[in-house]
Enzyme design. Structure first.
Site, PDB file in Angstrom:
ATOM      1  N   ASN A  99       0.803  -1.235   0.000  1.00  0.00           N
ATOM      2  CA  ASN A  99       0.000   0.000   0.000  1.00  0.00           C
ATOM      3  C   ASN A  99       0.836   1.285   0.000  1.00  0.00           C
ATOM      4  O   ASN A  99       0.417   2.280  -0.577  1.00  0.00           O
ATOM      5  CB  ASN A  99      -1.040  -0.021   1.128  1.00  0.00           C
ATOM      6  CG  ASN A  99      -0.431  -0.010   2.498  1.00  0.00           C
ATOM      7  OD1 ASN A  99       0.613  -0.601   2.723  1.00  0.00           O
ATOM      8  ND2 ASN A  99      -1.075   0.675   3.419  1.00  0.00           N
ATOM      9  N   GLY A 172       2.331  -5.565   7.404  1.00  0.00           N
ATOM     10  CA  GLY A 172       1.275  -6.190   6.612  1.00  0.00           C
ATOM     11  C   GLY A 172       0.062  -6.490   7.462  1.00  0.00           C
ATOM     12  O   GLY A 172      -0.163  -5.857   8.497  1.00  0.00           O
ATOM     13  N   SER A 173      -0.695  -7.489   7.035  1.00  0.00           N
ATOM     14  CA  SER A 173      -1.979  -7.771   7.679  1.00  0.00           C
ATOM     15  C   SER A 173      -1.802  -8.547   8.986  1.00  0.00           C
ATOM     16  O   SER A 173      -0.766  -9.186   9.210  1.00  0.00           O
ATOM     17  CB  SER A 173      -2.848  -8.583   6.717  1.00  0.00           C
ATOM     18  OG  SER A 173      -2.197  -9.793   6.423  1.00  0.00           O
ATOM     19  N   GLU A 194       4.309  -4.646  12.191  1.00  0.00           N
ATOM     20  CA  GLU A 194       3.550  -3.410  11.925  1.00  0.00           C
ATOM     21  C   GLU A 194       2.287  -3.836  11.200  1.00  0.00           C
ATOM     22  O   GLU A 194       2.315  -4.116  10.000  1.00  0.00           O
ATOM     23  CB  GLU A 194       4.395  -2.467  11.050  1.00  0.00           C
ATOM     24  CG  GLU A 194       5.638  -1.921  11.726  1.00  0.00           C
ATOM     25  CD  GLU A 194       5.327  -0.745  12.661  1.00  0.00           C
ATOM     26  OE1 GLU A 194       4.262  -0.117  12.537  1.00  0.00           O
ATOM     27  OE2 GLU A 194       6.160  -0.478  13.544  1.00  0.00           O
ATOM     28  N   CYS A 228      -2.951   2.015   6.425  1.00  0.00           N
ATOM     29  CA  CYS A 228      -3.157   1.306   7.699  1.00  0.00           C
ATOM     30  C   CYS A 228      -3.687   2.213   8.803  1.00  0.00           C
ATOM     31  O   CYS A 228      -4.375   1.760   9.700  1.00  0.00           O
ATOM     32  CB  CYS A 228      -1.848   0.657   8.132  1.00  0.00           C
ATOM     33  SG  CYS A 228      -0.497   1.832   8.216  1.00  0.00           S
ATOM     34  N   GLU A 318     -10.839  -4.602   9.172  1.00  0.00           N
ATOM     35  CA  GLU A 318     -10.302  -3.362   8.592  1.00  0.00           C
ATOM     36  C   GLU A 318     -10.824  -3.252   7.155  1.00  0.00           C
ATOM     37  O   GLU A 318     -10.766  -4.231   6.397  1.00  0.00           O
ATOM     38  CB  GLU A 318      -8.782  -3.546   8.606  1.00  0.00           C
ATOM     39  CG  GLU A 318      -7.974  -2.507   7.949  1.00  0.00           C
ATOM     40  CD  GLU A 318      -6.495  -2.952   7.852  1.00  0.00           C
ATOM     41  OE1 GLU A 318      -6.216  -4.157   7.702  1.00  0.00           O
ATOM     42  OE2 GLU A 318      -5.639  -2.076   7.922  1.00  0.00           O
TER      43      GLU A 318
END
Ligand code: NAD
Length: 442
Positions: A99, A172-173, A194, A228, A318
């Site tokens: 992203n 990431g996720s 993160e 994010c 999310e």
């Protein structure tokens, strides 16, 4: 691969990296544009400019960050001098998402190199063009012993994770974060994770609604909501909702025009899979603004969704796209009930002119970081930590904290050979009485 012991060498590499990025800045913007239509302005502000200033800041502080830090000695150790030494972990693996594909690969690389590690970077497979430029830059600047870029998807990343590393830095996720943590645990490898989360944006009574609408529209739709720390959903008092929605609509039109698909300032959704995921979250009966989609361009217009069911798919995870749910609340109990349905988010935003109420909100809830009367800008200050808590992440970085994240902090006590206090040595005999007296006295 070997660690970079000399601070001068690290600085020289960072300077080379800076020059290489500056030389390729427009190539990077073009790659971001090709990957997901990222506007050049956003490419500059959130990717290249961020990284360039990060490198400059790191170069100018590296000498002082890396010096052994002298601390007050413990009275129990006297005579002594006591220090914290910063030691590189060694071989570091950095895994990054799509992203903010340039920034989120290069910024951890900068911190890891500054701390003296050798680095393998695995950028996202979804942003091919940016990943290619990252490779060119790293090949240009670093010897393979210092840093390399490797490419691949989920399976390849899992093979990488099965190797032994001295540190793993993952962005990431949450789902993949758990895979990373599990793989790291096998070798007791330290990690920074993160991750993401469902970031609430609370509008309090008496907030400046116009400025709130302007700032939320920017924060939500920059990068087409694929951020994010973007506001995920808005919570507003029922009596102010109508007015606020009108202001949001005005701000969206001001930013992206009557037909946002024609706007050069709105990024697209990264790929068909994410486009499908997002379009399936839209319940047309709840759309009060936007809702247009175009499969061929991975386009979704900035969309406001009114009072979605809290059990709906939209409110489960999310969102990570340009869909903005707006939910009304009556009192603080409602806020607690809604926000606490979810894991601790990466960000939380409060809009209010009542300083005490806003303060209560930011101290009542646990989250990575946030703002009062704005959103996303907590990211900008290199003196603030950037990271989550609970399911939104483990650890943090940016500025000196980035350097510290990639360094082992080694405690060192330096003792002279004179002035040896005999009390600690056996035979202990009746020394306990004296030790207790000294301890009470200290
Ligand atoms: P992702 O977790 O799907 O992918 C991240 C990286 O992991 C990629 O390099 C990918 O190749 C790899 N990967 C994907 N599936 C894997 C698997 N099964 N096993 C091993 N590796 C795998 O995330 P994404 O879609 O690229 O990015 C979006 C997510 O990242 C969002 O949840 C967002 O909140 C989060 N994010 C967090 C931050 C932060 O700083 N906290 C910043 C940006 C994005």
């Amino acid at each position: 691969m070997s660690s970079l012991s000399s601070v001068e060498k690290r600085k020289a590499l960072l300077k080379k990296l800076l020059v290489s990025i500056q030389k390729r800045e427009s190539e990077i913007w073009n790659a971001l544009q090709k990957d997901f239509g990222k506007p050049t302005f956003e490419g500059f502000l959130t990717e290249t400019n961020y990284v360039i200033s990060d490198i400059k800041y790191t170069i100018s502080h590296l000498k002082s960050w890396s010096k052994p830090k002298r601390v007050w000695p413990s009275i129990l150790n006297l005579p002594s001098s006591e220090f914290i030494y910063k030691e590189p972990y060694g071989r570091v693996l950095i895994i990054s998402p799509w992203n903010y594909p340039f920034q989120l690969a290069i910024s951890p690389l900068v911190a890891a190199i500054a701390a003296g590690n050798s680095v393998v970077v695995k950028p996202s497979e979804l942003t091919f063009h940016t990943s290619q430029i990252i490779t060119k830059i790293v090949e240009d600047v670093f010897d393979v012993k210092e840093a390399v870029v490797v490419h691949g998807g989920a399976e390849f990343t899992q093979t990488l994770l099965s190797q032994r590393w001295d540190y793993i830095f993952f962005t990431g996720s949450v789902a993949v974060g758990k895979i990373v943590a599990e793989a790291a645990a096998k070798n007791l490898t330290p990690v920074t994770l993160e991750l993401g989360g469902k970031n609430p944006c609370i509008i309090g009574e008496g907030a400046d609604l116009k400025i709130a609408a302007k700032r939320i529209v920017w924060g939500k739709f920059v990068n087409a909501g694929q951020t994010c720390i973007a506001p995920d959903y808005i919570l507003i008092q029922a009596k102010e909702k109508y007015n606020f929605v009108e202001l949001l609509k005005q701000e969206i039109i001001l930013a992206y025009g009557e037909n946002p698909q024609e706007s050069k300032d709105l990024a697209s959704i990264v790929n068909a899979r994410h486009w499908k995921r997002l379009t399936e979250l839209i319940d047309p009966t709840k759309v009060i603004f936007g809702g247009q989609t175009d499969e061929f361009q991975n386009y979704i217009s900035p969309t406001i969704i009114d009072e979605p069911e809290l059990e709906s798919q939209l409110m489960k995870d999310e969102i990570f796209g340009p869909l903005l749910p707006i939910i009304s609340y009556h009192d603080e109990n409602d806020l607690h009930k809604i926000i606490r349905r979810y894991e601790k988010p990466l960000a939380l935003y409060v809009f209010s002119n009542d300083k005490r109420w806003a303060e209560r909100m930011i101290t009542t809830f646990s989250f990575g970081g946030g703002c009062i009367n704005d959103c996303m800008i907590q990211f900008v200050n290199k003196r603030l930590p950037f990271g989550g808590v609970g399911h939104s992440g483990i650890g943090a970085y940016h500025g000196k904290l980035g350097f510290d994240t990639f360094s082992h902090h080694k405690a060192i006590v330096k003792k002279p050979t004179w002035g040896d206090n005999p009390i600690r040595y056996a035979p202990y005999k009746n020394k306990l009485k004296w030790v207790k007296k000294i301890m009470n006295w200290l």
